[in-house]
Design a protein around this motif. Sequence first.
Motif, PDB file in Angstrom:
ATOM      1  N   LEU A  52       0.896  -1.220   0.013  1.00 34.35           N
ATOM      2  CA  LEU A  52      -0.120  -0.071  -0.014  1.00 34.35           C
ATOM      3  C   LEU A  52       0.804   1.237   0.087  1.00 34.35           C
ATOM      4  CD1 LEU A  52      -2.468  -1.164   2.694  1.00 34.35           C
ATOM      5  CD2 LEU A  52      -2.676  -1.697   0.259  1.00 34.35           C
ATOM      6  N   VAL A  53       0.428   2.369  -0.860  1.00 32.52           N
ATOM      7  CA  VAL A  53       1.300   3.567  -0.990  1.00 32.52           C
ATOM      8  C   VAL A  53       0.326   4.700  -0.816  1.00 32.52           C
ATOM      9  CG1 VAL A  53       2.964   4.711  -2.614  1.00 32.52           C
ATOM     10  CG2 VAL A  53       2.734   2.119  -2.582  1.00 32.52           C
ATOM     11  N   HIS A  54       0.701   5.387   0.192  1.00 35.17           N
ATOM     12  CA  HIS A  54      -0.231   6.406   0.679  1.00 35.17           C
ATOM     13  C   HIS A  54      -0.193   7.731  -0.220  1.00 35.17           C
ATOM     14  CE1 HIS A  54       2.787   8.809   2.672  1.00 35.17           C
ATOM     15  NE2 HIS A  54       3.302   7.769   3.033  1.00 35.17           N
ATOM     16  N   GLY A  55      -0.910   8.701   0.056  1.00 30.40           N
ATOM     17  CA  GLY A  55      -0.986   9.866  -0.759  1.00 30.40           C
ATOM     18  C   GLY A  55      -0.159  11.019   0.048  1.00 30.40           C
ATOM     19  N   TYR A  56      -0.355  12.143  -0.657  1.00 35.35           N
ATOM     20  CA  TYR A  56       0.221  13.349   0.005  1.00 35.35           C
ATOM     21  C   TYR A  56      -0.289  13.885   1.478  1.00 35.35           C
ATOM     22  CZ  TYR A  56       1.913  18.343   0.432  1.00 35.35           C
ATOM     23  OH  TYR A  56       2.696  19.351   0.846  1.00 35.35           O
ATOM     24  N   GLY A  57       0.936  13.754   2.240  1.00 36.66           N
ATOM     25  CA  GLY A  57       0.526  14.362   3.729  1.00 36.66           C
ATOM     26  C   GLY A  57       0.078  12.987   4.758  1.00 36.66           C
ATOM     27  N   GLY A  58      -0.002  12.003   4.054  1.00 40.92           N
ATOM     28  CA  GLY A  58      -0.693  10.657   4.702  1.00 40.92           C
ATOM     29  C   GLY A  58       0.635   9.877   5.418  1.00 40.92           C
ATOM     30  N   ASN A  59       0.158   8.684   5.665  1.00 40.43           N
ATOM     31  CA  ASN A  59       0.971   7.528   6.385  1.00 40.43           C
ATOM     32  C   ASN A  59       0.289   6.397   6.103  1.00 40.43           C
ATOM     33  OD1 ASN A  59      -0.421   7.439   8.708  1.00 40.43           O
ATOM     34  ND2 ASN A  59       1.034   8.808   9.704  1.00 40.43           N
ATOM     35  N   ARG A  60       0.933   5.274   6.625  1.00 40.23           N
ATOM     36  CA  ARG A  60       0.094   3.861   6.537  1.00 40.23           C
ATOM     37  C   ARG A  60      -1.098   3.868   7.189  1.00 40.23           C
ATOM     38  NH1 ARG A  60       4.624   3.554   9.873  1.00 40.23           N
ATOM     39  NH2 ARG A  60       4.076   2.768  12.029  1.00 40.23           N
ATOM     40  N   THR A  61      -1.524   4.762   8.153  1.00 37.68           N
ATOM     41  CA  THR A  61      -2.593   4.576   8.998  1.00 37.68           C
ATOM     42  C   THR A  61      -3.756   4.944   7.880  1.00 37.68           C
ATOM     43  OG1 THR A  61      -2.572   6.829   9.612  1.00 37.68           O
ATOM     44  CG2 THR A  61      -1.627   5.061  11.039  1.00 37.68           C
ATOM     45  N   THR A  62      -3.454   5.637   6.764  1.00 34.98           N
ATOM     46  CA  THR A  62      -4.815   6.097   5.882  1.00 34.98           C
ATOM     47  C   THR A  62      -5.319   4.808   5.214  1.00 34.98           C
ATOM     48  OG1 THR A  62      -3.209   6.307   4.118  1.00 34.98           O
ATOM     49  CG2 THR A  62      -3.758   8.200   5.433  1.00 34.98           C
ATOM     50  N   PHE A  63      -4.473   3.666   5.127  1.00 41.81           N
ATOM     51  CA  PHE A  63      -5.176   2.304   4.472  1.00 41.81           C
ATOM     52  C   PHE A  63      -5.628   1.487   5.863  1.00 41.81           C
ATOM     53  CE2 PHE A  63      -2.548   3.378   0.927  1.00 41.81           C
ATOM     54  CZ  PHE A  63      -3.466   3.487  -0.219  1.00 41.81           C
ATOM     55  N   PHE A  64      -5.568   1.865   6.908  1.00 43.47           N
ATOM     56  CA  PHE A  64      -6.167   0.769   8.013  1.00 43.47           C
ATOM     57  C   PHE A  64      -7.394   0.270   7.357  1.00 43.47           C
ATOM     58  CE2 PHE A  64      -3.706   2.125  12.038  1.00 43.47           C
ATOM     59  CZ  PHE A  64      -2.523   1.683  11.673  1.00 43.47           C
ATOM     60  N   PRO A  65      -8.563   0.859   6.946  1.00 42.88           N
ATOM     61  CA  PRO A  65      -9.589   0.354   6.682  1.00 42.88           C
ATOM     62  C   PRO A  65      -9.794  -0.576   5.588  1.00 42.88           C
ATOM     63  CG  PRO A  65      -9.878   2.916   7.356  1.00 42.88           C
ATOM     64  CD  PRO A  65      -8.584   2.582   7.198  1.00 42.88           C
ATOM     65  N   LEU A  66      -8.959  -0.108   4.606  1.00 48.50           N
ATOM     66  CA  LEU A  66      -8.957  -1.077   3.522  1.00 48.50           C
ATOM     67  C   LEU A  66      -8.150  -2.404   3.819  1.00 48.50           C
ATOM     68  CD1 LEU A  66      -9.255  -1.584   0.360  1.00 48.50           C
ATOM     69  CD2 LEU A  66      -6.995  -0.367  -0.021  1.00 48.50           C
ATOM     70  N   LYS A  67      -7.048  -2.136   4.472  1.00 49.74           N
ATOM     71  CA  LYS A  67      -6.174  -3.396   4.894  1.00 49.74           C
ATOM     72  C   LYS A  67      -7.139  -4.317   5.820  1.00 49.74           C
ATOM     73  CE  LYS A  67      -1.852  -4.463   7.375  1.00 49.74           C
ATOM     74  NZ  LYS A  67      -0.968  -3.772   8.058  1.00 49.74           N
ATOM     75  N   ALA A  68      -7.999  -3.769   6.570  1.00 49.38           N
ATOM     76  CA  ALA A  68      -8.810  -4.604   7.546  1.00 49.38           C
ATOM     77  C   ALA A  68      -9.905  -5.329   6.289  1.00 49.38           C
ATOM     78  CB  ALA A  68      -9.436  -3.831   8.536  1.00 49.38           C
TER      79      ALA A  68
END
Length: 240
Positions: A52-68
């Motif tokens: 998973l590769v996040h967007g501008y100003g984000g980090n890996r937590t932005t993908f927590f819902p999709l990852k789950a």
Amino acid sequence: MTRDFPTSNRPASLLVAKEVAALAFFTLLHPFGWGHQKKKTARRADQRTVVLVHGYGGNRTTFFPLKAYLRAHGVRQILAFDYQSSLGIEHAARALRDYLRRHVRGGRVDLVCHSLGGLVARVYLEQLGGARRVDRCVTLGTPHRGTYNAYWLASRVGRELRPDSAMLERLAASSGKASTVRYTSIVAGSDNMVIPRIFAAGDDLVHVPDVGHLGMLFSPGVFRAVLDRLHPAQGTIARA
């Protein structure tokens, strides 16, 4: 390429409220992504890893819902790449290359990217030889041809995201170097960051109505679209 996206029938106030709520969750999750990750895959040739590769100003937590969501549907081997977006797209692409060398030790890779992350992935795939180990690249709201909103950003990334930028010209010229990679562009029907929205479109296009740029990160419709594109490899992933 010319496409017409359907107009939403939802009240504008509801769409704005959903995007504000997504921004609030984005902000609340952010501190949980501070710090470095050390997770690596096993050394195996017969494995498949979703990165998973996040967007501008984000980090890996932005993908927590999709990852789950993906884990709940049998996608087991998932890593998330963090980078400092302010250093520019090409710098982040080199960091992605180095991350995959260290953390994905064998097998094939599928990339799922939000916004700026899709351009980072494309530079890696098309200019740094990443297509040799990546099969799929799914982008969510990525400004493949830039965005006019970038003219408001007085930063390196802002200059790179302008539709007439030299970086985007180089990327367009190198697109044929990743012809083996299957790209999918998921476009938000109410994206307020990629202007015009058609700049987020690719050949394999999935349009998700009534969702905004950050709302994509919390949208079940987007999650289903991502899983549908990863599904051919799901059996291999589930065994990893």
